[in-house]
Design an enzyme around this catalytic site. Structure first.
Site, mmCIF file in Angstrom:
data_model
loop_
_atom_site.group_PDB
_atom_site.id
_atom_site.type_symbol
_atom_site.label_atom_id
_atom_site.label_comp_id
_atom_site.label_asym_id
_atom_site.label_seq_id
_atom_site.Cartn_x
_atom_site.Cartn_y
_atom_site.Cartn_z
ATOM 1 N N THR A 144 0.833 -1.204 0.000
ATOM 2 C CA THR A 144 0.000 0.000 0.000
ATOM 3 C C THR A 144 0.867 1.254 0.000
ATOM 4 O OG1 THR A 144 -1.630 1.232 1.272
ATOM 5 C CG2 THR A 144 -0.209 -0.214 2.536
ATOM 6 N N SER A 179 -1.483 3.171 10.564
ATOM 7 C CA SER A 179 -2.433 2.323 11.309
ATOM 8 C C SER A 179 -1.761 0.972 11.543
ATOM 9 C CB SER A 179 -3.731 2.115 10.503
ATOM 10 O OG SER A 179 -3.491 1.257 9.404
ATOM 11 N N TYR A 181 -2.939 -1.731 10.572
ATOM 12 C CA TYR A 181 -3.042 -2.402 9.271
ATOM 13 C C TYR A 181 -1.873 -2.002 8.358
ATOM 14 C CZ TYR A 181 -3.904 -2.225 4.303
ATOM 15 O OH TYR A 181 -3.716 -2.287 2.943
ATOM 16 N N HIS A 182 -1.670 -0.683 8.211
ATOM 17 C CA HIS A 182 -0.597 -0.242 7.305
ATOM 18 C C HIS A 182 0.761 -0.773 7.785
ATOM 19 C CE1 HIS A 182 -3.662 2.792 5.927
ATOM 20 N NE2 HIS A 182 -3.059 2.590 4.774
ATOM 21 N N LYS A 185 1.581 -4.192 6.521
ATOM 22 C CA LYS A 185 2.096 -4.198 5.148
ATOM 23 C C LYS A 185 3.599 -3.926 5.119
ATOM 24 C CE LYS A 185 -1.550 -4.687 2.543
ATOM 25 N NZ LYS A 185 -1.839 -5.974 1.919
HETATM 26 P P1 NAD Z 1 -10.961 -7.480 0.537
HETATM 27 O O1 NAD Z 1 -11.083 -7.542 2.012
HETATM 28 O O2 NAD Z 1 -12.153 -7.138 -0.256
HETATM 29 O O3 NAD Z 1 -10.396 -8.888 -0.005
HETATM 30 C C1 NAD Z 1 -9.442 -9.648 0.679
HETATM 31 C C2 NAD Z 1 -9.802 -11.118 0.471
HETATM 32 O O4 NAD Z 1 -8.827 -11.908 1.148
HETATM 33 C C3 NAD Z 1 -11.163 -11.466 1.061
HETATM 34 O O5 NAD Z 1 -11.932 -12.162 0.114
HETATM 35 C C4 NAD Z 1 -10.831 -12.321 2.276
HETATM 36 O O6 NAD Z 1 -11.832 -13.296 2.522
HETATM 37 C C5 NAD Z 1 -9.496 -12.937 1.888
HETATM 38 N N1 NAD Z 1 -8.628 -13.285 3.037
HETATM 39 C C6 NAD Z 1 -8.238 -12.476 4.049
HETATM 40 N N2 NAD Z 1 -7.463 -13.154 4.899
HETATM 41 C C7 NAD Z 1 -7.342 -14.419 4.420
HETATM 42 C C8 NAD Z 1 -6.669 -15.594 4.860
HETATM 43 N N3 NAD Z 1 -5.971 -15.629 6.001
HETATM 44 N N4 NAD Z 1 -6.751 -16.706 4.094
HETATM 45 C C9 NAD Z 1 -7.479 -16.718 2.948
HETATM 46 N N5 NAD Z 1 -8.148 -15.637 2.480
HETATM 47 C C10 NAD Z 1 -8.082 -14.502 3.220
HETATM 48 O O7 NAD Z 1 -9.764 -6.477 0.234
HETATM 49 P P2 NAD Z 1 -9.384 -5.745 -1.150
HETATM 50 O O8 NAD Z 1 -9.912 -4.379 -1.116
HETATM 51 O O9 NAD Z 1 -9.687 -6.635 -2.294
HETATM 52 O O10 NAD Z 1 -7.813 -5.651 -0.986
HETATM 53 C C11 NAD Z 1 -6.983 -6.671 -1.506
HETATM 54 C C12 NAD Z 1 -5.521 -6.340 -1.202
HETATM 55 O O11 NAD Z 1 -5.186 -5.101 -1.805
HETATM 56 C C13 NAD Z 1 -5.232 -6.204 0.287
HETATM 57 O O12 NAD Z 1 -3.999 -6.826 0.573
HETATM 58 C C14 NAD Z 1 -5.142 -4.710 0.501
HETATM 59 O O13 NAD Z 1 -4.262 -4.414 1.541
HETATM 60 C C15 NAD Z 1 -4.631 -4.223 -0.831
HETATM 61 N N6 NAD Z 1 -5.060 -2.840 -1.139
HETATM 62 C C16 NAD Z 1 -6.396 -2.537 -1.252
HETATM 63 C C17 NAD Z 1 -6.775 -1.228 -1.541
HETATM 64 C C18 NAD Z 1 -8.215 -0.809 -1.653
HETATM 65 O O14 NAD Z 1 -8.479 0.413 -1.807
HETATM 66 N N7 NAD Z 1 -9.172 -1.728 -1.610
HETATM 67 C C19 NAD Z 1 -5.781 -0.255 -1.723
HETATM 68 C C20 NAD Z 1 -4.441 -0.598 -1.588
HETATM 69 C C21 NAD Z 1 -4.089 -1.900 -1.301
HETATM 70 N N1 USQ Z 2 -11.544 9.956 4.742
HETATM 71 C C1 USQ Z 2 -12.415 11.018 4.917
HETATM 72 N N2 USQ Z 2 -13.749 10.737 5.005
HETATM 73 C C2 USQ Z 2 -14.239 9.472 4.929
HETATM 74 C C3 USQ Z 2 -13.350 8.399 4.741
HETATM 75 C C4 USQ Z 2 -12.005 8.673 4.673
HETATM 76 O O1 USQ Z 2 -12.005 12.184 4.987
HETATM 77 O O2 USQ Z 2 -15.463 9.305 5.028
HETATM 78 C C5 USQ Z 2 -10.094 10.216 4.612
HETATM 79 C C6 USQ Z 2 -9.225 9.477 5.610
HETATM 80 O O3 USQ Z 2 -9.120 10.195 6.827
HETATM 81 C C7 USQ Z 2 -7.917 9.364 4.854
HETATM 82 C C8 USQ Z 2 -8.352 9.271 3.399
HETATM 83 O O4 USQ Z 2 -9.700 9.742 3.349
HETATM 84 O O5 USQ Z 2 -7.164 10.526 5.008
HETATM 85 C C9 USQ Z 2 -8.293 7.868 2.825
HETATM 86 O O6 USQ Z 2 -9.065 7.013 3.647
HETATM 87 P P1 USQ Z 2 -9.690 5.655 3.080
HETATM 88 O O7 USQ Z 2 -10.524 5.054 4.145
HETATM 89 O O8 USQ Z 2 -10.294 5.888 1.746
HETATM 90 O O9 USQ Z 2 -8.375 4.792 2.781
HETATM 91 P P2 USQ Z 2 -7.323 4.106 3.761
HETATM 92 O O10 USQ Z 2 -7.786 4.001 5.148
HETATM 93 O O11 USQ Z 2 -6.013 4.780 3.538
HETATM 94 O O12 USQ Z 2 -7.258 2.629 3.213
HETATM 95 C C10 USQ Z 2 -7.554 2.270 1.863
HETATM 96 C C11 USQ Z 2 -7.725 0.765 1.804
HETATM 97 C C12 USQ Z 2 -6.398 0.110 2.211
HETATM 98 C C13 USQ Z 2 -5.290 0.632 1.334
HETATM 99 C C14 USQ Z 2 -5.215 2.144 1.361
HETATM 100 C C15 USQ Z 2 -4.264 2.706 0.318
HETATM 101 O O13 USQ Z 2 -8.768 0.358 2.678
HETATM 102 O O14 USQ Z 2 -6.516 -1.293 2.050
HETATM 103 O O15 USQ Z 2 -4.061 0.103 1.774
HETATM 104 O O16 USQ Z 2 -6.513 2.691 1.007
HETATM 105 S S1 USQ Z 2 -3.359 4.090 0.906
HETATM 106 O O17 USQ Z 2 -4.322 5.084 1.424
HETATM 107 O O18 USQ Z 2 -2.608 4.609 -0.192
HETATM 108 O O19 USQ Z 2 -2.530 3.599 1.987
#
Ligand code: NAD
Ligand code: USQ
Length: 401
Positions: A144, A179, A181-182, A185
């Site tokens: 991320t 976070s 979570y982050h 990663k």
């Molecule tokens: P998501 O939660 O929709 O999908 C993740 C999938 O992984 C789910 O289907 C879940 O059931 C499966 N999973 C989780 N833990 C598991 C485990 N231990 N074993 C088997 N399956 C498991 O998430 P997403 O939005 O599709 O994100 C996918 C990836 O991309 C993540 O690694 C996330 O960090 C990364 N990412 C997402 C975004 C975003 O905006 N959605 C942005 C940047 C990075």
């Molecule tokens: N935000 C608002 N209002 C909202 C929701 C979010 O102002 O209602 C703000 C947050 O405070 C933050 C920004 O928007 O500053 C982004 O928040 P987000 O919830 O859209 O994204 P984030 O929490 O960063 O996480 C998402 C995905 C995560 C991925 C990440 C990419 O859930 O899996 O890793 O985006 S990045 O942001 O580049 O790290």
């Protein structure tokens, strides 16, 4: 190529599986469907009515003639994942299968521990399975942009040349995640880089920005192929949230001053970036890092764009700056490099009027499925314990948590 898509039932993983299958690759989805359980835990659901995994792959076979195999199981289960990797002998593994919501990881200790345990240990099992059974396999891992944080200097793609006391080196770019979570990663990235160094493994870490949208050319081909669309406070990402808020007449929830800048990309670019990474593998021993986003916006800019687009569609949206539940910079410098995927041939879909219209139209189409009670943020970065509607235990409690 034979490609395992770990997390292929999720928001990014499902359309990626379809896209790779459509491009002629043999796709195997691996997922434990924990994300669907988390919907129950949070008492919410995808805006779009998603079908179950079996129906999804059956529908894909009917419309495309292509088969996608499914392996149901948990990456934390070594017997399961090692057996899957050994049997399928993939050329590439695309790893999406992690807990990906920053707010979910910030609910309380149990959710933080669940997130880091699930993500870090699952990823370690994948590394060991590759090393033992398919050492030539290319790992494409979703990282991320948030790993870097928001430093007051330009963000490079993974590495930075540093001169210190008259000596120079190219070193991993400093990480300042925001976070638990982050942070998971960042830990993954370190583990993968180490595996590349000691075992000669080849891996690509895709530092993806915030994804928006839900439709790809493949998911459009049948209603049963529809992708998920998270909108609530924990999993909903900011632009998707602003669109559903506009659709139900809820003020757009800008957190704090709204000067937070992030990299963004359309889900159609996510699936293409994965294809580019899979088809152009890293070298053996290389830990390759790409920044995967196409445009930068502040939260305020996005909110203003949604207000304008809603106005053109004939309904009024308004912005509300609410107290920021997160600890993050609200005004800052941001300039991140993103050339490597463009060099490989990515042609981005930029966020314009027609794209915003289609996002708003999806929100309007399914507005009856929106629960206004799960829109406002309740997870507070400063609390460290649950005080809100979110349930007490993570979806997959384990004795060790
Ligand atoms: P998501 O939660 O929709 O999908 C993740 C999938 O992984 C789910 O289907 C879940 O059931 C499966 N999973 C989780 N833990 C598991 C485990 N231990 N074993 C088997 N399956 C498991 O998430 P997403 O939005 O599709 O994100 C996918 C990836 O991309 C993540 O690694 C996330 O960090 C990364 N990412 C997402 C975004 C975003 O905006 N959605 C942005 C940047 C990075
Ligand atoms: N935000 C608002 N209002 C909202 C929701 C979010 O102002 O209602 C703000 C947050 O405070 C933050 C920004 O928007 O500053 C982004 O928040 P987000 O919830 O859209 O994204 P984030 O929490 O960063 O996480 C998402 C995905 C995560 C991925 C990440 C990419 O859930 O899996 O890793 O985006 S990045 O942001 O580049 O790290």
């Amino acid at each position: 190529m034979k490609v395992l898509v770990l997390g292929g039932d999720g928001y990014c993983g499902w359309p990626t599986s379809l896209h790779l299958s459509d491009a002629g690759h043999e796709v195997v989805i691996v997922d434990n469907c924990v994300r669907r359980q988390i919907d129950h835990e949070l008492a919410t659901q995808s805006l779009t009515p998603i079908t179950d995994m079996k129906q999804r792959v059956k529908a894909w076979q009917e419309v495309s003639g292509q088969t996608i195999a499914v392996e149901f199981g948990d990456l934390l289960d070594w017997e399961f994942i090692s057996d899957v990797v050994r049997r399928h002998q993939p050329d590439a593994i695309v790893h999406f299968a992690e807990q990906r919501a920053a707010p979910y990881s910030m609910i309380d200790r149990r959710h933080a521990v669940y997130t880091q345990h699930n993500n870090v240990v699952g990823n370690l099992n994948v590394l060991f399975a590759i090393q033992e059974f398919v050492p030539e396999c290319h790992l494409v891992k979703l990282g991320t942009m948030g790993e870097y944080g928001q430093p007051n200097i330009d963000i490079e793609e993974g590495y930075i040349e540093i001169e210190h006391n008259g000596r120079k080196d190219v070193l991993p770019y400093p990480k300042q995640p925001g976070s638990w979570y982050h942070l998971s990663k960042v830990h993954d990235s370190h583990n993968i880089a180490f595996a590349c160094r000691i075992w000669g493994m080849r891996a690509t870490d895709l530092n993806q920005g915030v994804v928006y949208g839900t439709v790809t050319p493949q998911t459009e081909r049948d209603p049963r192929l529809i992708n998920r669309f998270d909108y609530e406070e924990v999993f909903g990402t900011v632009l998707n949230r602003f669109c559903i808020q506009a659709a139900i007449g809820h003020p757009l929830t800008v957190y704090g001053k709204g000067g937070q800048i992030r990299g963004f990309l359309d889900i159609r670019d996510t699936v293409r970036c994965i294809e580019l990474a899979v088809e152009n593998p890293a070298e053996f021993g290389e830990f390759r890092v790409f920044n995967q986003f196409t445009e930068e916006f502040s939260v305020n800019q996005l909110a203003e764009m949604v207000v304008e687009a809603a106005g053109k569609l004939g309904f009024e949206a308004r912005i509300d700056n609410i107290p920021n539940p997160r600890v993050e910079k609200e005004e800052h410098y941001y300039n991140a490099k993103r050339t490597k995927l463009l060099d490989l041939g990515l042609q981005p879909h930029y966020l314009g009027d027609s794209l915003l219209d289609s996002l708003l139209n999806i929100a309007l189409e399914y507005r009856d499925r929106i629960d206004p009670d799960v829109v406002m943020p309740s997870v507070d970065w400063r609390e460290g314990r649950a005080k809100q509607r979110v349930h007490k235990a993570p979806a997959q409690p384990s004795a060790s948590l």
